[in-house]
Design a protein around this motif. Sequence first.
Motif, PDB file in Angstrom:
ATOM      1  N   ALA A  10      -1.596   7.079   3.902  1.00 23.34           N
ATOM      2  CA  ALA A  10      -1.195   5.758   3.407  1.00 23.34           C
ATOM      3  C   ALA A  10      -0.209   5.092   4.359  1.00 23.34           C
ATOM      4  O   ALA A  10      -0.316   3.891   4.648  1.00 23.34           O
ATOM      5  CB  ALA A  10      -0.579   5.892   2.010  1.00 23.34           C
ATOM      6  N   LEU A  41       0.835  -1.199   0.000  1.00 20.13           N
ATOM      7  CA  LEU A  41       0.000   0.000   0.000  1.00 20.13           C
ATOM      8  C   LEU A  41       0.869   1.248   0.000  1.00 20.13           C
ATOM      9  O   LEU A  41       0.521   2.261  -0.618  1.00 20.13           O
ATOM     10  CB  LEU A  41      -0.918  -0.007   1.224  1.00 20.13           C
ATOM     11  CG  LEU A  41      -1.896   1.165   1.369  1.00 20.13           C
ATOM     12  CD1 LEU A  41      -2.910   1.140   0.234  1.00 20.13           C
ATOM     13  CD2 LEU A  41      -2.593   1.108   2.711  1.00 20.13           C
ATOM     14  N   ARG A  75       1.665   1.303  -4.229  1.00 16.03           N
ATOM     15  CA  ARG A  75       0.534   2.185  -4.537  1.00 16.03           C
ATOM     16  C   ARG A  75       0.872   3.667  -4.395  1.00 16.03           C
ATOM     17  O   ARG A  75       0.323   4.500  -5.112  1.00 16.03           O
ATOM     18  CB  ARG A  75      -0.636   1.858  -3.595  1.00 16.03           C
ATOM     19  CG  ARG A  75      -1.090   0.404  -3.648  1.00 16.03           C
ATOM     20  CD  ARG A  75      -1.823   0.079  -4.922  1.00 16.03           C
ATOM     21  NE  ARG A  75      -2.353  -1.280  -4.916  1.00 16.03           N
ATOM     22  CZ  ARG A  75      -3.159  -1.771  -5.841  1.00 16.03           C
ATOM     23  NH1 ARG A  75      -3.508  -1.019  -6.862  1.00 16.03           N
ATOM     24  NH2 ARG A  75      -3.595  -3.013  -5.775  1.00 16.03           N
ATOM     25  N   THR A  76       1.752   3.997  -3.429  1.00 13.05           N
ATOM     26  CA  THR A  76       2.053   5.399  -3.161  1.00 13.05           C
ATOM     27  C   THR A  76       3.478   5.767  -3.504  1.00 13.05           C
ATOM     28  O   THR A  76       3.814   6.945  -3.581  1.00 13.05           O
ATOM     29  CB  THR A  76       1.768   5.722  -1.676  1.00 13.05           C
ATOM     30  OG1 THR A  76       0.538   5.118  -1.281  1.00 13.05           O
ATOM     31  CG2 THR A  76       1.652   7.218  -1.441  1.00 13.05           C
ATOM     32  N   THR A  80      -7.802   1.665  -2.470  1.00  9.62           N
ATOM     33  CA  THR A  80      -7.145   2.019  -3.727  1.00  9.62           C
ATOM     34  C   THR A  80      -8.132   2.327  -4.849  1.00  9.62           C
ATOM     35  O   THR A  80      -7.735   2.903  -5.869  1.00  9.62           O
ATOM     36  CB  THR A  80      -6.215   0.874  -4.188  1.00  9.62           C
ATOM     37  OG1 THR A  80      -6.941  -0.364  -4.209  1.00  9.62           O
ATOM     38  CG2 THR A  80      -5.031   0.746  -3.242  1.00  9.62           C
ATOM     39  N   TRP A  87      -7.841  -3.020  -1.146  1.00  8.92           N
ATOM     40  CA  TRP A  87      -8.509  -2.940  -2.443  1.00  8.92           C
ATOM     41  C   TRP A  87      -9.590  -1.865  -2.449  1.00  8.92           C
ATOM     42  O   TRP A  87      -9.768  -1.170  -3.452  1.00  8.92           O
ATOM     43  CB  TRP A  87      -9.116  -4.298  -2.808  1.00  8.92           C
ATOM     44  CG  TRP A  87      -8.089  -5.353  -3.062  1.00  8.92           C
ATOM     45  CD1 TRP A  87      -6.733  -5.177  -3.167  1.00  8.92           C
ATOM     46  CD2 TRP A  87      -8.315  -6.750  -3.235  1.00  8.92           C
ATOM     47  NE1 TRP A  87      -6.111  -6.379  -3.385  1.00  8.92           N
ATOM     48  CE2 TRP A  87      -7.041  -7.361  -3.440  1.00  8.92           C
ATOM     49  CE3 TRP A  87      -9.458  -7.547  -3.230  1.00  8.92           C
ATOM     50  CZ2 TRP A  87      -6.910  -8.732  -3.638  1.00  8.92           C
ATOM     51  CZ3 TRP A  87      -9.317  -8.915  -3.442  1.00  8.92           C
ATOM     52  CH2 TRP A  87      -8.062  -9.500  -3.635  1.00  8.92           C
ATOM     53  N   TRP A 100      -3.208   8.519  -4.321  1.00  7.94           N
ATOM     54  CA  TRP A 100      -1.943   7.844  -4.007  1.00  7.94           C
ATOM     55  C   TRP A 100      -1.222   7.438  -5.285  1.00  7.94           C
ATOM     56  O   TRP A 100      -0.008   7.603  -5.403  1.00  7.94           O
ATOM     57  CB  TRP A 100      -2.200   6.608  -3.148  1.00  7.94           C
ATOM     58  CG  TRP A 100      -2.691   6.913  -1.764  1.00  7.94           C
ATOM     59  CD1 TRP A 100      -2.496   8.077  -1.076  1.00  7.94           C
ATOM     60  CD2 TRP A 100      -3.465   6.065  -0.909  1.00  7.94           C
ATOM     61  NE1 TRP A 100      -3.096   7.998   0.157  1.00  7.94           N
ATOM     62  CE2 TRP A 100      -3.695   6.791   0.291  1.00  7.94           C
ATOM     63  CE3 TRP A 100      -3.980   4.782  -1.038  1.00  7.94           C
ATOM     64  CZ2 TRP A 100      -4.425   6.242   1.352  1.00  7.94           C
ATOM     65  CZ3 TRP A 100      -4.701   4.237   0.017  1.00  7.94           C
ATOM     66  CH2 TRP A 100      -4.918   4.966   1.200  1.00  7.94           C
ATOM     67  N   GLN A 101      -1.980   6.909  -6.222  1.00  6.62           N
ATOM     68  CA  GLN A 101      -1.376   6.506  -7.491  1.00  6.62           C
ATOM     69  C   GLN A 101      -0.835   7.715  -8.247  1.00  6.62           C
ATOM     70  O   GLN A 101       0.245   7.643  -8.840  1.00  6.62           O
ATOM     71  CB  GLN A 101      -2.400   5.777  -8.345  1.00  6.62           C
ATOM     72  CG  GLN A 101      -1.847   5.299  -9.678  1.00  6.62           C
ATOM     73  CD  GLN A 101      -2.897   4.609 -10.534  1.00  6.62           C
ATOM     74  OE1 GLN A 101      -3.953   4.245 -10.046  1.00  6.62           O
ATOM     75  NE2 GLN A 101      -2.591   4.455 -11.810  1.00  6.62           N
ATOM     76  N   GLY A 156      -7.287   6.599  -2.986  1.00  5.15           N
ATOM     77  CA  GLY A 156      -6.391   5.646  -3.623  1.00  5.15           C
ATOM     78  C   GLY A 156      -5.901   6.128  -4.970  1.00  5.15           C
ATOM     79  O   GLY A 156      -4.738   5.902  -5.337  1.00  5.15           O
ATOM     80  N   ARG A 157      -6.767   6.791  -5.729  1.00  7.97           N
ATOM     81  CA  ARG A 157      -6.338   7.323  -7.021  1.00  7.97           C
ATOM     82  C   ARG A 157      -5.353   8.483  -6.832  1.00  7.97           C
ATOM     83  O   ARG A 157      -4.471   8.693  -7.658  1.00  7.97           O
ATOM     84  CB  ARG A 157      -7.563   7.748  -7.822  1.00  7.97           C
ATOM     85  CG  ARG A 157      -8.493   6.575  -8.161  1.00  7.97           C
ATOM     86  CD  ARG A 157      -9.503   6.938  -9.225  1.00  7.97           C
ATOM     87  NE  ARG A 157     -10.495   7.891  -8.758  1.00  7.97           N
ATOM     88  CZ  ARG A 157     -11.604   7.565  -8.092  1.00  7.97           C
ATOM     89  NH1 ARG A 157     -11.827   6.288  -7.791  1.00  7.97           N
ATOM     90  NH2 ARG A 157     -12.469   8.476  -7.725  1.00  7.97           N
TER      91      ARG A 157
END
Length: 361
Positions: free
Chosen positions: A246, A79, A83-84, A214, A211, A222-223, A219-220
């Motif tokens: 995060a 995570l 993800r980040t 994200t 899940w 973080w991406q 979550g978007r």
Amino acid sequence: MTATRTAPAGTAGLPQADPPLRRLRPLAVSAALLVVLALLPYSSLSIPLLLDGPVNSPGSLQLLALCLVFGALATGYDLMFGRTGLLSFGHALYIAGGAYGTQLAMSELGLTLLPAALLTLVLGTLTAVVLGAISLRTLALGGVGFAMVTLAFAQAGAIFTERNPGGITGGEEGLPLHTDTIPAALQGVANTAHLYWLALAYLALVTAIVWTATHRPAGRLWQAIRDNEPRVSVLGRNPFTHKLAAFTLASALAVLGGICHLLITAGATPHTTTPEFTLTLLVMAVLGGSGTRYGPLVGGILFTYLDQRLAQLNLGIEPMLILGTLFILAVLFKTGRAGRTPGKRNAPRSPHPEKEEPATS
């Protein structure tokens, strides 16, 4: 026919959510897999070489439970990392904190398992907020600064555990599980199935949280921070706040993992305090595919299974040699695929992300 799709206000240039029907398919697969895993303690199937005894034997369930816990730990770690884009070398600090904190709360404060676990989770989360804020401030020096500060915190925890001040950590011996305040259903070889279900519940909780998070706007973000942090700042979002969220969430999941590890292994071991433990989680995430839905989960399960099973078989081959080879092959395979994949990843970014994006229908 061509149509236009306007991004919601404040999210222009950020990754958009998947269509609902596209999200239902992996959920159905995950639910079916969860049911199969939950029924394993009722199976007397024998799998030669893969397991020493039937699936529902205590030894097999112990191994499977450990695999599930590390699969969840790798998913929680990813995570941050996948993800980040936060490379932390101090994740072991929170796993060890969950194990040692719960054990000490039961043995020194006389609390039962549930209150001790809740107290440890709260204190561990607050610690993550403070140490995470300090560590993230060093990102002005780049990602290396963040990695080194988290490593320093983890190393301090490892030294504290090794020196055993006042005899509270057990030093190199660790701390055996305080069984007086543990429910009888979680004690003894006869109850290994209950520990397996506990590990499966922890895995289900972690994957559901990761899940879900994200696929939410956070979550978007973080991406987007991982891909292009300056662009997120230009869009009016504060990357520091979202990175701290995060980091804190991943650390809280690690504290829970430490509690499960304590119960499954019947003790708190100093190995969980070392930076090498965090590096193992990093290898698990990369081995399975960092930043993907199932990758860290599969990597954690596969790595733990091979590490434990190869040592049991005593083939005369160092398990880490085989695992290291698999890690190198996984990195080479991923690098090769990235180099051959054309399309949007290598396409130039639009200088005007706030404009409408064309879409075909």
